[in-house]
Design a protein around this motif. Structure first.
Motif, short mmCIF file in Angstrom:
data_model
loop_
_atom_site.label_atom_id
_atom_site.label_comp_id
_atom_site.label_asym_id
_atom_site.label_seq_id
_atom_site.Cartn_x
_atom_site.Cartn_y
_atom_site.Cartn_z
N GLU A 44 -11.65 6.04 5.17
CA GLU A 44 -12.23 5.95 3.83
C GLU A 44 -11.25 5.67 2.98
O GLU A 44 -11.61 4.86 1.98
CB GLU A 44 -12.86 7.39 3.62
CG GLU A 44 -13.28 7.36 2.06
CD GLU A 44 -13.92 8.56 2.06
OE1 GLU A 44 -14.70 8.68 0.85
OE2 GLU A 44 -14.05 9.53 2.77
N SER A 45 -9.81 5.80 3.06
CA SER A 45 -8.89 5.52 2.07
C SER A 45 -8.54 4.01 2.20
O SER A 45 -7.88 3.59 0.97
CB SER A 45 -7.63 6.28 2.28
OG SER A 45 -6.94 6.04 3.53
N ARG A 46 -8.98 3.27 3.24
CA ARG A 46 -8.72 1.94 3.03
C ARG A 46 -9.88 1.06 3.13
O ARG A 46 -10.02 -0.23 3.30
CB ARG A 46 -7.88 1.55 4.29
CG ARG A 46 -8.38 1.62 5.76
CD ARG A 46 -7.46 1.06 6.78
NE ARG A 46 -8.00 1.15 7.81
CZ ARG A 46 -7.98 0.16 8.90
NH1 ARG A 46 -7.55 -0.70 8.72
NH2 ARG A 46 -8.58 0.81 10.24
N GLY B 216 1.49 -0.65 7.36
CA GLY B 216 0.20 0.59 6.95
C GLY B 216 0.21 1.67 7.57
O GLY B 216 0.70 1.66 8.91
N ARG B 217 -0.42 2.70 7.11
CA ARG B 217 -0.46 4.00 7.86
C ARG B 217 -1.34 3.87 8.93
O ARG B 217 -1.25 4.57 10.08
CB ARG B 217 -1.21 4.87 6.88
CG ARG B 217 -1.44 6.35 7.67
CD ARG B 217 -2.31 7.24 6.78
NE ARG B 217 -1.93 7.47 5.33
CZ ARG B 217 -2.42 8.06 4.39
NH1 ARG B 217 -3.60 8.39 4.66
NH2 ARG B 217 -1.83 8.23 3.21
N MET C 151 -1.94 -2.88 -2.04
CA MET C 151 -2.04 -3.19 -0.85
C MET C 151 -3.33 -2.71 0.15
O MET C 151 -4.10 -1.95 -0.55
CB MET C 151 -1.04 -2.84 0.22
CG MET C 151 0.59 -3.10 -0.02
SD MET C 151 0.27 -5.03 0.33
CE MET C 151 0.61 -5.00 1.94
N PRO C 152 -3.78 -3.45 1.04
CA PRO C 152 -5.02 -3.06 1.67
C PRO C 152 -5.20 -1.74 2.33
O PRO C 152 -6.47 -1.39 2.57
CB PRO C 152 -5.39 -4.35 2.75
CG PRO C 152 -4.59 -5.47 2.09
CD PRO C 152 -3.30 -4.94 1.48
N GLU C 153 -4.21 -1.27 2.53
CA GLU C 153 -4.26 0.10 3.10
C GLU C 153 -2.99 1.11 2.61
O GLU C 153 -1.98 0.36 2.17
CB GLU C 153 -4.39 0.18 4.60
CG GLU C 153 -3.35 -0.31 5.32
CD GLU C 153 -3.15 -0.25 6.79
OE1 GLU C 153 -2.49 0.48 7.43
OE2 GLU C 153 -4.19 -0.83 7.48
N PRO C 154 -3.00 2.31 2.88
CA PRO C 154 -1.97 3.17 2.47
C PRO C 154 -0.82 2.63 3.17
O PRO C 154 -0.83 2.21 4.20
CB PRO C 154 -2.44 4.53 2.61
CG PRO C 154 -3.89 4.59 2.65
CD PRO C 154 -4.37 3.00 3.17
N CYS C 155 0.50 2.54 2.53
CA CYS C 155 1.58 2.05 3.09
C CYS C 155 2.50 3.40 3.64
O CYS C 155 2.73 4.15 2.95
CB CYS C 155 2.38 1.13 2.41
SG CYS C 155 1.25 -0.46 1.97
N VAL C 156 3.44 3.04 4.59
CA VAL C 156 4.34 3.99 4.82
C VAL C 156 5.81 3.49 5.04
O VAL C 156 6.79 4.40 5.21
CB VAL C 156 4.01 4.63 6.58
CG1 VAL C 156 2.58 5.36 6.60
CG2 VAL C 156 3.89 3.61 7.80
N HIS C 157 6.03 2.33 5.14
CA HIS C 157 7.40 1.84 5.26
C HIS C 157 7.55 0.09 4.75
O HIS C 157 6.30 -0.48 4.93
CB HIS C 157 7.85 1.72 6.83
CG HIS C 157 9.19 1.12 7.03
ND1 HIS C 157 10.32 1.85 6.31
CD2 HIS C 157 9.63 0.32 7.74
CE1 HIS C 157 11.37 1.15 6.72
NE2 HIS C 157 10.93 0.31 7.60
N ALA C 158 8.52 -0.28 4.22
CA ALA C 158 8.89 -1.37 3.76
C ALA C 158 10.24 -1.92 4.15
O ALA C 158 11.34 -1.16 3.96
CB ALA C 158 8.65 -1.73 2.29
N GLN C 159 10.57 -3.09 4.94
CA GLN C 159 11.56 -3.37 5.22
C GLN C 159 11.94 -4.77 5.11
O GLN C 159 11.15 -5.59 5.27
CB GLN C 159 11.71 -3.00 6.62
CG GLN C 159 13.07 -3.58 7.49
CD GLN C 159 13.12 -3.06 8.87
OE1 GLN C 159 12.56 -2.26 9.37
NE2 GLN C 159 13.68 -4.00 9.93
#
Length: 438
Positions: A118-120, A411-412, A392-400
């Motif tokens: 649902e969140s994305r 994305g998660r 972003m199209p979905e919740p994110c967890v990391h950027a590098q």
């Protein structure tokens, strides 16, 4: 939008003759009645700096010399919340698929929506031109409406259902239904029939701006969005334009060239008019697959010609990319579209963290600039605060950061995107956009 004072570092000059005319009429169906008090152009003139640019006279076709300027007079980045905050984020999907019967569309859309947590889950779906096989007339009893209305209600989405053909008087018209949880909102008739016949190719039709569950959504079918006057009258009354399209397939043509050609125009007009554009094209061999989601600040691209496009639309109307002044001016006017961020799905994977990593992880991208991520997107920061946010199209967890100067975003739910900056359609480094003044 509430009344706000533009900070001094965001003020832009605007020609005295930048007044515009309101579009006339509305789409058929439930979206009827006069526009709200004051035109969208007047609202944009105070809320969105791009709308203050001079607009060419409404005559004939458009040339590159007649398009408005979209380069703001900004000399330095800003951390002011008015241009950094995203507001709420509307996720969207351009569903690039071959024409099919209504039940097959229902099966495909349900499959896509059920596969999204649902969140994305996207709130706006756009189908391609010519995607509906059943002919019109289009009404509440048409097979595509009967098939998609229950899906729109179940998942609380708005569906711009491509186009279908219907016989009207002495012509065959291309009709686009707009459907939300309440059923058929209305229909828009394509008004530009050929790229080669000039203004005599126009069909009778009304402005297509519809009141939906996510706000006002405008519709322009294929070539309509390349006709300056139609684009302007629509952009003046809505913040999102859906663009079902069909670029005929050419086996010897280059998908990348076709995408770049369309991207160049849509980015310019999105920036100049301050609107989001969700374009959905038929995939090969039906079309060239030039689907994309374009905002005034970023472009979401497909992984390939046959892929759907996921995008995210921020609702803050004043947001834009504030960066250092661009040094190089391009010879082609449409190439001078200032600073943008490009987003494309990637097959790479950040080696440091897995999808189970907790939200909020931060990755350095070199120099003074760092990235942080959260439920809505990616945020670039320096010592004095956040300088830009990317939905972003979905919740994110990391950027590098990568060795090429782009950023990989994880994305998660396992999605990976490559993100890189452009200035006047040339690739640059993030550090160049937002470094501290020396």
């Amino acid at each position: 939008c509430g009344s706000q004072v533009v900070p001094p570092d965001l003020v832009m000059s605007a020609p005295a003759d930048s007044a515009t005319q309101c579009g006339k009429g509305k789409g058929t169906g439930r979206a009827t009645g006069p526009p709200p008090s004051g035109s969208r152009a007047q609202s944009l003139a105070t809320k969105v700096p791009y709308a203050q640019q001079a607009r060419p006279p409404a005559v004939g076709g458009r040339t590159d010399d007649e398009v408005p300027e979209c380069t703001p007079e900004v000399t330095s980045p800003s951390t002011h919340p008015d241009v950094v905050n995203l507001g709420s984020v509307v996720r969207t999907m351009a569903v690039s698929a071959m024409p099919r019967p209504a039940p097959a569309w229902g099966h495909l859309l349900r499959e896509q929506l059920e596969g999204c947590e649902e969140s994305r889950r996207p709130r706006l779906l756009v189908l391609p031109e010519g995607g509906v096989l059943e002919p019109g007339p289009c009404g509440a009893g048409h097979p595509i409406v009967c098939e998609l209305a229950p899906i729109a209600k179940e998942f609380n989405v708005v569906i711009v259902a491509g186009t279908l053909l219907t016989q009207e008087e002495d012509r065959v018209s291309c009709i686009c239904p707009v459907i939300d949880a309440g059923g058929l909102v209305g229909c828009y008739r394509k008004r530009t029939q050929s790229a080669f016949l000039g203004r005599e190719a126009y069909c009778k039709g009304q402005l297509g701006v519809f009141d939906t569950a996510i706000g006002k959504v405008g519709v322009l079918v294929c070539l309509d969005i390349e006709e300056e006057n139609l684009l302007r009258e629509t952009a003046e009354q809505c913040a999102i334009i859906a663009n079902p399209a069909h670029i005929p397939y050419v086996a010897t043509g280059s998908w990348q060239i076709a995408v770049e050609s369309m991207q160049r125009r849509l980015e310019w007009w999105s920036c100049a008019m301050g609107v989001h554009i969700v374009r959905c094209d038929l995939p090969p061999p039906g079309g060239m697959g030039c689907s994309m989601v374009v905002t005034p600040c970023e472009t979401f691209l497909a992984a390939g010609a046959r892929n759907h496009v996921l995008g995210a639309l921020p609702t803050n109307p004043r947001r834009r990319t504030m960066a250092w002044q661009i040094v190089r001016t391009r010879s082609e006017k449409l190439d001078n579209n200032w600073t943008r961020v490009q987003v494309r799905p990637s097959s790479q994977r950040p080696p440091v963290l897995e999808a189970e990593s907790p939200p909020g992880q931060t990755g350095s991208i070199g120099g003074e600039i760092s990235c942080s991520v959260d439920e809505d997107g990616v945020f670039w920061s320096r010592s004095d605060g956040i300088v830009h946010g990317l939905p972003m199209p979905e919740p994110c967890v990391h950027a590098q950061g990568t060795s090429e100067g782009s950023v990989l975003v994880l994305g998660r739910f396992g999605g990976v995107w490559e993100v890189w900056p452009m200035q006047n359609r040339e690739r640059v480094m993030f550090e160049h956009l937002w470094r501290q003044a020396s």
